[in-house]
Motif scaffolding. Structure first.
Motif, PDB file in Angstrom:
ATOM      1  N   ALA A 144       0.838  -1.202   0.000  1.00  8.57           N
ATOM      2  CA  ALA A 144       0.000   0.000   0.000  1.00  8.57           C
ATOM      3  C   ALA A 144       0.870   1.249   0.000  1.00  8.57           C
ATOM      4  CB  ALA A 144      -0.932  -0.010   1.209  1.00  8.57           C
ATOM      5  N   ARG A 185      -8.182  -3.632   3.576  1.00  7.78           N
ATOM      6  CA  ARG A 185      -7.571  -3.131   2.330  1.00  7.78           C
ATOM      7  C   ARG A 185      -8.590  -2.252   1.622  1.00  7.78           C
ATOM      8  NH1 ARG A 185      -6.468  -8.393   2.756  1.00  7.78           N
ATOM      9  NH2 ARG A 185      -8.092  -8.891   1.253  1.00  7.78           N
ATOM     10  N   GLY A 186      -8.245  -1.782   0.427  1.00  4.74           N
ATOM     11  CA  GLY A 186      -9.144  -0.881  -0.288  1.00  4.74           C
ATOM     12  C   GLY A 186     -10.460  -1.539  -0.642  1.00  4.74           C
ATOM     13  N   GLU A 234      -9.521   6.432   4.227  1.00  8.22           N
ATOM     14  CA  GLU A 234      -8.337   6.112   3.384  1.00  8.22           C
ATOM     15  C   GLU A 234      -8.546   4.851   2.577  1.00  8.22           C
ATOM     16  OE1 GLU A 234      -8.640   7.036   6.730  1.00  8.22           O
ATOM     17  OE2 GLU A 234      -7.383   5.328   7.332  1.00  8.22           O
ATOM     18  N   ARG A 235      -9.499   4.019   2.968  1.00 13.31           N
ATOM     19  CA  ARG A 235      -9.646   2.742   2.263  1.00 13.31           C
ATOM     20  C   ARG A 235     -10.807   2.740   1.271  1.00 13.31           C
ATOM     21  NH1 ARG A 235     -10.959  -1.498   4.848  1.00 13.31           N
ATOM     22  NH2 ARG A 235     -10.981  -1.155   7.078  1.00 13.31           N
TER      23      ARG A 235
END
Ligand SMILES: Nc1nc2c(c(=O)[nH]1)N[C@@H](CNc1ccc(C(=O)N[C@@H](CCC(=O)N[C@@H](CCC(=O)N[C@@H](CCC(=O)O)C(=O)O)C(=O)O)C(=O)O)cc1)CN2
Ligand code: MET
Ligand SMILES: [Zn+2]
Length: 733
Positions: free
Chosen positions: A390, A658-659, A692-693
């Motif tokens: 990341a 995670r994203g 942020e994800r």
């Protein structure tokens, strides 16, 4: 009708394709929807297709002809209409049937989801406290009469009450309404008997999945009750797509006269003795395109111990194309190994005439491939743990918070489809076609720049289909010209035929991805279909375990990932929308499947370096059932369907770390969401996940939509993301 029905016909099929040998129904539906023809014209096309089917089945000497297997959209929706389960809000629509199927102005359609482990989609019935069940038997009765006028006695096929209620609500809660529903079925049986119908087929595929003791008891009670109806045709309950297991003795204890079993997928478990019953033995596969080895089928038939045996298909032939004889371009060696619907009917008839000479006794049953241990070694993970990746990706890509992107395809224009057809017909030079594709890519790139999207796509204009396109560029596959199979409504696919070892002769997507990237300074996401999905949406050789086939495809995808990366593509999406679909219906078999399917995905993607961001996409809301596996894919970003199911999925996927891009725009509907509505969905997402994800994207690809809708909708999506981004930046100052 007499309590003892006449003998069940010696040969039959559980159902037949209905889209038309040349997709006549697709064209008639789309013309009606676009206002270019009337409902009466549509009905006439339907009647013509039904007539042609009965005539063909009779010509092929099939004894038991089914009716009511035709549908203008979907047989589950037809069953909801049959039982009066039409939600009030659709009644005022111009055409309530299609309003339920597709939505209309201001009215969203009913939900649609996968039919068991197939690529067919059904409309999910909506049953609520306000639902009043009331029989409307006009469709099955009309089809019986229509066939009779042509000289054919038919067996109406109707979805059974237990499966109907379980499809409406997989939790089983709707089974509470069984009594009301059974009253409708009793009335239906009486009406069919009065019409002179000798046998009716009630489909109960839900009985091949794990069922609770309560559900099994409910099924038994349901068929006890229907069996004791005073006036009724013979009852044939069809199970298919797997081994009915414990449901079989339950059905056997009821008065139903005939029971259908899938002896292709049913596995090796010995069929119990079924004295007093007719077994409708599904020995010709309705799920593949291979000719039936007669020895295997006859051995399976010989293992049936019942009063009477009928030769049949394992399930409806809905899932295979019409006629292999139409495929003049196929290699003759391969063509000789294939059977589509027509050829399968001929096989059923041939087996049925061979039957009396079959020696009784035990034989191997079913076509299950002997499973071998997982031998293919999974290569060592090339990638670092997520936080390391990341950081490398953030440094390299420099994306804003809440990055916006799309799932890959942009609208497929009639011009491109016509151009592909012209190339195939030799009427257009491949060079000219490629210039058209480039022009379309440029248009899509410019559109995305204008809309202000952050991660762009090339739009997939060169692809006829996300699976067929790859099959056309890999060795080991053949494709058809006309082997169409219904996927939902008027939408069809031509599943490729995976017949040999799969390998990649050369790069497939690199030139289009590079071309797109050359046009813009924003990152363009490379777009690939994952190994499980390529295999799930193809007809696959049955001489190798499925996982070995999938691993071969994974290696080909791995090579493509490498080449894309080498060409400077820094984000690569590998779609796996069919990961859920192939999940075995029985829980006992699920862990093994999830283990190899996830490792195939990792094999396909783990050759990428840390700086390369891997995205995956799954587009069904029932992703919740395989969350751990989705997590196991270890993609840097996962996009999933969410617009329709709302925040439900968010709680579950929030743990990925995670994203994540929960869809904020339902692409299955022509409706354009406004920016406020998208903003609300994003706010809900931001309550469940750290900003942020979060990624901002539609539910799925845009290929079935029109440019007008897409432009307006994506504009609103970008607008909503910008508003929230501004808030987040203000708050962070
Ligand atoms: N395989 C697969 N399964 C899937 C999906 C998917 O995308 N692919 N998506 C999910 C939903 N299912 C879907 C299935 C089909 C379609 C779809 O849009 N199908 C198209 C056909 C796509 C195709 O193969 N197009 C070809 C052939 C098009 C065509 O009809 N050509 C005409 C001629 C050209 C013309 O003049 O228009 C013809 O052959 O008659 C092409 O673009 O080249 C359709 O039914 O209309 C969408 C979603 C789940 N399963
Ligand atoms: C059915 S999933 C579709 C994913 C594909 N990349 C598309 O955008 O069309
Ligand atoms: Zn999708």
């Amino acid at each position: 009708m007499s309590p003892t029905p006449p003998p069940f016909p010696a040969s039959t099929v559980l159902g037949y394709p209905r889209i038309g040998p040349r997709r006549e129904l697709k064209r008639a539906l789309e013309s009606y929807w676009e206002g270019r023809s009337t409902r009466a014209e549509l009905e006439r096309v339907g009647a013509g297709l039904r007539e042609a089917t009965w005539r063909r089945l009779a010509e092929l000497s099939l004894e038991g002809l089914p009716s009511n297997t035709f549908s203008l959209y979907d047989q589950v929706l037809d069953t909801a209409v049959l039982l009066g389960a039409v939600p009030e809000r659709y009644l005022a629509a111009g055409d309530p049937y299609f309003a339920m199927a597709r939505g209309t102005e201001g009215l969203a359609p009913l939900r649609m989801t996968k039919w068991f482990d197939t690529n067919y989609h059904y409309i999910v019935p909506e049953i609520g406290p306000e639902t009043v069940f009331k029989l409307d038997a006009s469709k099955p009765l009309a089809e019986v009469r229509e066939a009779r006028a042509l000289g054919y006695g038919t067996r109406p096929v109707v979805l059974g009450p237990v499966t109907f209620l379980l499809l409406a609500d997989p939790s089983g809660a709707a089974l509470d309404r069984l009594d009301e529903v059974l009253a409708c079925y009793e009335e239906l049986l009486a009406a069919l008997a009065a019409e002179g119908v000798a046998w009716v087929q009630l489909d109960e595929p839900a009985l091949v999945a794990d069922r609770t003791p309560r559900e099994l008891a409910t099924a038994g009670a349901a068929y006890d009750r229907l069996g004791s109806a005073a006036a009724r045709p013979g009852l044939f309950v069809a199970t298919y797509f797997g081994d009915p297991g414990e449901a079989l003795p339950v059905l056997a204890a009821t008065p139903v006269e005939a029971i259908g079993v899938d002896l292709v997928r049913g596995g090796a478990a010995a069929l119990p003795e079924l004295p007093g019953k007719t077994v409708v033995a599904g020995v010709v596969s309705g799920r593949d395109v291979w000719r039936t080895p007669p020895g295997r089928a006859l051995a399976a038939l010989a293992g049936v111990r019942a009063d009477r045996v009928t030769v049949s298909t394992s399930c409806s032939l809905l899932h295979v194309p019409y006629d292999v004889e139409a495929e003049r371009d196929l290699d003759p060696g391969l063509r000789g190994r294939l059977a589509f619907a027509e050829q399968k009917v001929a096989e059923v008839v041939a087996l049925s005439s061979a039957l009396p000479s079959v020696p009784a006794g035990e034989g191997p049953r079913g076509a299950a491939v002997p499973s071998a241990p997982l031998t293919a070694p999974v290569p060592r993970e090339g990638r670092s743990p997520y936080p390391v990746r990341a950081a490398a990706q953030a440094e390299h890509l420099r994306l804003p918070v809440l990055p916006t992107t799309t799932i890959g395809s942009f609208p497929q224009t009639g011009e491109l489809r016509a151009a592909r057809a012209a190339v195939a017909a030799g009427a257009l030079e491949p060079d000219a076609y490629e210039r058209l594709v480039e022009a379309e890519i440029e248009r899509v790139i410019r559109l995305q720049e204008r809309l202000g999207l952050d991660v762009l796509v090339h739009g997939e204009p060169e692809r006829n289909d996300m699976v067929q396109y790859f099959a056309e560029h890999l060795d080991g596959f053949a494709v058809t010209r006309n082997g169409w199979v219904q996927s939902y409504g008027s939408r069809c696919t031509r599943p490729p035929i995976l017949h040999g070892d799969v390998s990649r002769p050369g790069p497939i997507t690199v030139r289009w991805a590079s071309y797109a990237q050359s046009l813009t300074s924003r990152p363009v996401k490379g777009m690939l279909t994952g190994p499980v999905t390529i295999v799930a949406w193809s007809f696959v050789r049955d001489d190798l375990p499925l996982r070995d086939v999938v691993l071969q495809v994974a290696d080909a995808v791995r090579e493509e990932v490498r080449d894309l990366e080498a060409a400077g593509v820094s984000i690569i999406q590998v779609d796996e929308p069919a990961l859920r679909e192939l999940l075995p219906l029985r829980r006992a078999s699920q862990p093994e499947y999830l283990e190899w399917s996830v490792s195939a995905y990792r094999r396909a993607t783990s050759g990428a370096g840390d700086r390369t961001q891997i995205h995956t996409h799954l587009c069904y809301s029932d992703a919740g059932e395989i969350l751990a596996a989705i997590d196991g894919l270890d993609a840097d970003v996962t996009t999933i369907e969410s617009a329709r199911s709302g925040a439900r999925i968010l709680g579950a996927v929030g743990g990925f770390g995670r994203g994540l891009g929960p869809g904020v725009y339902d692409i299955h509907s022509p409706r354009v969401p406004d920016a406020g509505e998208v903003e609300d969905l994003l706010r809900a997402t931001l309550r469940a996940l750290p900003a942020e994800r979060v990624w901002v994207n539609p539910d799925c690809g845009l290929k079935t939509r029109a440019y007008e809708e897409v432009e307006a909708s994506l504009g609103n999506v970008v607008e909503a993301a910008r508003r929230l981004r501004a808030e987040l930046t203000d708050a962070g100052r």
